[in-house]
Design an enzyme around this catalytic site. Structure first.
Site, PDB file in Angstrom:
ATOM      1  N   LYS A  68       0.840  -1.206   0.000  1.00 28.32           N
ATOM      2  CA  LYS A  68       0.000   0.000   0.000  1.00 28.32           C
ATOM      3  C   LYS A  68       0.875   1.257   0.000  1.00 28.32           C
ATOM      4  O   LYS A  68       0.661   2.176  -0.788  1.00 28.32           O
ATOM      5  CB  LYS A  68      -0.913  -0.004   1.233  1.00 28.32           C
ATOM      6  CG  LYS A  68      -2.032   1.011   1.158  1.00 28.32           C
ATOM      7  CD  LYS A  68      -2.853   1.075   2.436  1.00 28.32           C
ATOM      8  CE  LYS A  68      -3.666  -0.168   2.694  1.00 28.32           C
ATOM      9  NZ  LYS A  68      -4.765   0.070   3.654  1.00 28.32           N
ATOM     10  N   LYS A  80       2.209  -3.662  10.893  1.00 30.62           N
ATOM     11  CA  LYS A  80       0.883  -3.669  11.496  1.00 30.62           C
ATOM     12  C   LYS A  80       1.014  -4.300  12.871  1.00 30.62           C
ATOM     13  O   LYS A  80       1.979  -5.032  13.132  1.00 30.62           O
ATOM     14  CB  LYS A  80      -0.038  -4.521  10.615  1.00 30.62           C
ATOM     15  CG  LYS A  80      -1.497  -4.262  10.786  1.00 30.62           C
ATOM     16  CD  LYS A  80      -2.038  -3.292   9.762  1.00 30.62           C
ATOM     17  CE  LYS A  80      -3.506  -3.032  10.020  1.00 30.62           C
ATOM     18  NZ  LYS A  80      -4.100  -2.076   9.111  1.00 30.62           N
ATOM     19  N   ASP A 116      -6.904   1.033  13.745  1.00 31.22           N
ATOM     20  CA  ASP A 116      -7.488   0.025  12.868  1.00 31.22           C
ATOM     21  C   ASP A 116      -8.768  -0.427  13.582  1.00 31.22           C
ATOM     22  O   ASP A 116      -9.211   0.241  14.530  1.00 31.22           O
ATOM     23  CB  ASP A 116      -6.513  -1.146  12.629  1.00 31.22           C
ATOM     24  CG  ASP A 116      -6.949  -2.025  11.466  1.00 31.22           C
ATOM     25  OD1 ASP A 116      -6.766  -1.623  10.312  1.00 31.22           O
ATOM     26  OD2 ASP A 116      -7.493  -3.121  11.710  1.00 31.22           O
TER      27      ASP A 116
HETATM   28  P1  NAD Z   1     -16.091   0.486  10.560  1.00 28.80           P
HETATM   29  O1  NAD Z   1     -16.006  -0.521  11.652  1.00 28.80           O
HETATM   30  O2  NAD Z   1     -16.292   1.915  10.917  1.00 28.80           O
HETATM   31  O3  NAD Z   1     -17.266   0.090   9.553  1.00 28.80           O
HETATM   32  C1  NAD Z   1     -17.497  -1.214   9.118  1.00 28.80           C
HETATM   33  C2  NAD Z   1     -19.000  -1.395   9.022  1.00 28.80           C
HETATM   34  O4  NAD Z   1     -19.252  -2.657   8.409  1.00 28.80           O
HETATM   35  C3  NAD Z   1     -19.702  -1.415  10.392  1.00 28.80           C
HETATM   36  O5  NAD Z   1     -20.776  -0.502  10.391  1.00 28.80           O
HETATM   37  C4  NAD Z   1     -20.192  -2.856  10.525  1.00 28.80           C
HETATM   38  O6  NAD Z   1     -21.422  -2.972  11.245  1.00 28.80           O
HETATM   39  C5  NAD Z   1     -20.349  -3.260   9.072  1.00 28.80           C
HETATM   40  N1  NAD Z   1     -20.305  -4.691   8.805  1.00 28.80           N
HETATM   41  C6  NAD Z   1     -19.568  -5.651   9.405  1.00 28.80           C
HETATM   42  N2  NAD Z   1     -19.801  -6.837   8.840  1.00 28.80           N
HETATM   43  C7  NAD Z   1     -20.697  -6.634   7.854  1.00 28.80           C
HETATM   44  C8  NAD Z   1     -21.328  -7.465   6.901  1.00 28.80           C
HETATM   45  N3  NAD Z   1     -21.092  -8.764   6.860  1.00 28.80           N
HETATM   46  N4  NAD Z   1     -22.222  -6.903   6.042  1.00 28.80           N
HETATM   47  C9  NAD Z   1     -22.483  -5.577   6.081  1.00 28.80           C
HETATM   48  N5  NAD Z   1     -21.898  -4.750   6.962  1.00 28.80           N
HETATM   49  C10 NAD Z   1     -21.034  -5.266   7.825  1.00 28.80           C
HETATM   50  O7  NAD Z   1     -14.780   0.277   9.691  1.00 28.80           O
HETATM   51  P2  NAD Z   1     -14.114   1.228   8.593  1.00 28.80           P
HETATM   52  O8  NAD Z   1     -13.097   2.074   9.235  1.00 28.80           O
HETATM   53  O9  NAD Z   1     -15.156   1.827   7.723  1.00 28.80           O
HETATM   54  O10 NAD Z   1     -13.310   0.141   7.760  1.00 28.80           O
HETATM   55  C11 NAD Z   1     -13.974  -0.728   6.867  1.00 28.80           C
HETATM   56  C12 NAD Z   1     -12.944  -1.545   6.123  1.00 28.80           C
HETATM   57  O11 NAD Z   1     -12.034  -0.662   5.468  1.00 28.80           O
HETATM   58  C13 NAD Z   1     -12.066  -2.447   7.007  1.00 28.80           C
HETATM   59  O12 NAD Z   1     -11.758  -3.604   6.274  1.00 28.80           O
HETATM   60  C14 NAD Z   1     -10.814  -1.616   7.227  1.00 28.80           C
HETATM   61  O13 NAD Z   1      -9.697  -2.417   7.508  1.00 28.80           O
HETATM   62  C15 NAD Z   1     -10.697  -0.955   5.864  1.00 28.80           C
HETATM   63  N6  NAD Z   1      -9.919   0.286   5.860  1.00 28.80           N
HETATM   64  C16 NAD Z   1     -10.307   1.346   6.636  1.00 28.80           C
HETATM   65  C17 NAD Z   1      -9.554   2.513   6.624  1.00 28.80           C
HETATM   66  C18 NAD Z   1      -9.971   3.718   7.428  1.00 28.80           C
HETATM   67  O14 NAD Z   1      -9.467   4.823   7.152  1.00 28.80           O
HETATM   68  N7  NAD Z   1     -10.857   3.583   8.403  1.00 28.80           N
HETATM   69  C19 NAD Z   1      -8.405   2.592   5.825  1.00 28.80           C
HETATM   70  C20 NAD Z   1      -8.044   1.499   5.028  1.00 28.80           C
HETATM   71  C21 NAD Z   1      -8.812   0.343   5.073  1.00 28.80           C
END
Ligand code: NAD
Length: 360
Positions: A68, A80, A116
């Site tokens: 990345k 990580k 994370d």
């Molecule tokens: P978050 O926890 O805020 O949101 C995830 C959402 O997905 C939650 O509302 C949860 O209820 C929902 N969820 C879980 N399982 C589900 C399913 N089976 N079906 C539908 N919804 C479901 O997390 P986020 O920060 O938005 O991150 C989401 C993804 O993006 C993760 O994989 C994370 O590693 C990745 N990511 C996030 C960032 C960041 O800046 N936050 C950066 C890079 C990657």
């Protein structure tokens, strides 16, 4: 798992375990690569079924961070960490945050921790009370929640996908499915709605889904329908990793998959090939979701907000370059890894490793 053998195969430089009886902290830090510089990567708090499961997760996630950072053209490596919870939903404590901060401090800046899953800006600030090598807090460390930049980067990556397919770069008549309306999914849905798209949403947490419906005018997908078989222009996985496997790929009914979730392909090699054969354009996750890393890593390195925004905008160009390269490869995922590995190899031969930066 034969750890040293696995480290050798996956290319990890260093893996360290730590337990702190006073706070109950159990954690692992995996530094995959520092070839391009010190490595920033989130800390995940999760109730793993076993230490081996936690180890596998941190090894896989840290390798992804190397690619990345390299693909985003940041002078940073990949790392990580994971904190192993005794049970799901265990509340974070300042004592554990500070113990984790002391663990992070032992790497002397080679590893920089951030948020994370399960880690908030508050937890980052607890860690930052013990070490300068933390990003993502709001009081003691800097950067805060990186999700707005992650969502913006993913939106930019979607534009490149449309361009690559020869479609107009306009969302006005598109239907996009967003799985997960959390920190990144909600903001991505907002960008898409603002650009005129119809957005179908799912979330296992019903109030989160309702918020996207009520505040953004998204359409909630009924329980009788499945986003992964729904007819869509773009599917955006923004929840969990491993959602694209042989079965879900076979059922896809969309032109493009481009989301914020990490490790979307369950088996990056086989599933990357399968999705290309299916005729669905997959924007490699670590290219599409690099915005948050660019923001926190950039601030750590001393970039201005304008430089951060410029690099997040560049995700469109990078996605397009990777997709072009994938024309002669068996998958877009492999093209992205090759693209990142070339940057790492160039850094290795030029010895361009940056000195440790204490930027917080
Ligand atoms: P978050 O926890 O805020 O949101 C995830 C959402 O997905 C939650 O509302 C949860 O209820 C929902 N969820 C879980 N399982 C589900 C399913 N089976 N079906 C539908 N919804 C479901 O997390 P986020 O920060 O938005 O991150 C989401 C993804 O993006 C993760 O994989 C994370 O590693 C990745 N990511 C996030 C960032 C960041 O800046 N936050 C950066 C890079 C990657």
């Amino acid at each position: 798992m034969d750890l040293l053998k696995t480290m050798h195969t996956m290319g990890h430089e260093r893996v360290a375990f730590h337990q702190d009886p006073a706070s109950g902290l159990k954690a692992i830090v995996a530094i995959h690569s520092t070839v391009l510089g010190n490595a920033l990567g989130g800390t995940r708090r999760w109730a793993y079924a076993s230490t081996n499961e936690a180890l596998f997760d941190v090894l896989r996630l840290s390798e992804g961070m190397t690619y990345k950072a390299a693909a985003a053209d940041l002078p940073m490596g990949g790392a990580k960490s994971v904190i192993i919870l005794d049970e799901p939903g265990q509340q974070p404590t300042e004592a554990q945050g500070r113990a984790m901060g002391r663990f992070v401090n032992t790497f002397d800046g080679q590893y920089i921790a951030a948020e994370d899953v399960g880690v908030s800006p508050q937890f980052c600030d607890w860690m930052a009370r013990e070490t300068p090598h933390i990003m993502g807090g709001e009081a003691v460390s800097r950067g805060g929640d990186p999700s707005p930049w992650t969502a913006q980067g993913c939106f930019n990556s979607m534009k490149a996908c449309l361009k690559f397919l020869g479609k107009p770069v306009s969302f006005a008549n598109l239907t996009v499915g967003v799985q997960g309306c959390g920190a990144t999914g909600y903001k991505l849905a907002k960008l898409l709605r603002d650009a005129g798209a119809t957005v179908l949403v799912t979330d296992v947490h019903v109030p989160t889904m309702k918020r996207a419906v009520e505040e953004l005018g998204c359409v909630a997908l009924g329980n009788d329908r499945n986003l992964f078989t729904e007819k869509l222009d773009i599917l955006a996985p923004c929840a969990l990793g491993g959602v694209l496997d042989a079965k879900t790929i076979a059922g896809l009914n969309c032109a493009i998959v481009c989301g914020t979730a990490n490790n979307q392909l369950l088996d990056p090699s086989a599933d990357g090939v399968a999705i290309k054969k299916k005729g669905v354009l997959y924007s490699p996750d670590f290219v599409a979701n690099a915005g948050g890393l660019i923001r926190l890593g950039g601030l750590y390195l001393g970039y201005t907000e304008a430089m951060v925004d410029q690099k997040v905008a560049k995700i469109e160009e990078t996605t397009l370059a990777v997709l072009e390269e994938s024309r002669t490869q068996d998958s877009t995922a492999n093209a992205a890894i090759a693209y990142a590995k070339r940057r790492i190899a160039a850094g290795r031969t030029s010895g361009a490793k940056k000195p440790a930066t204490v930027g917080v």
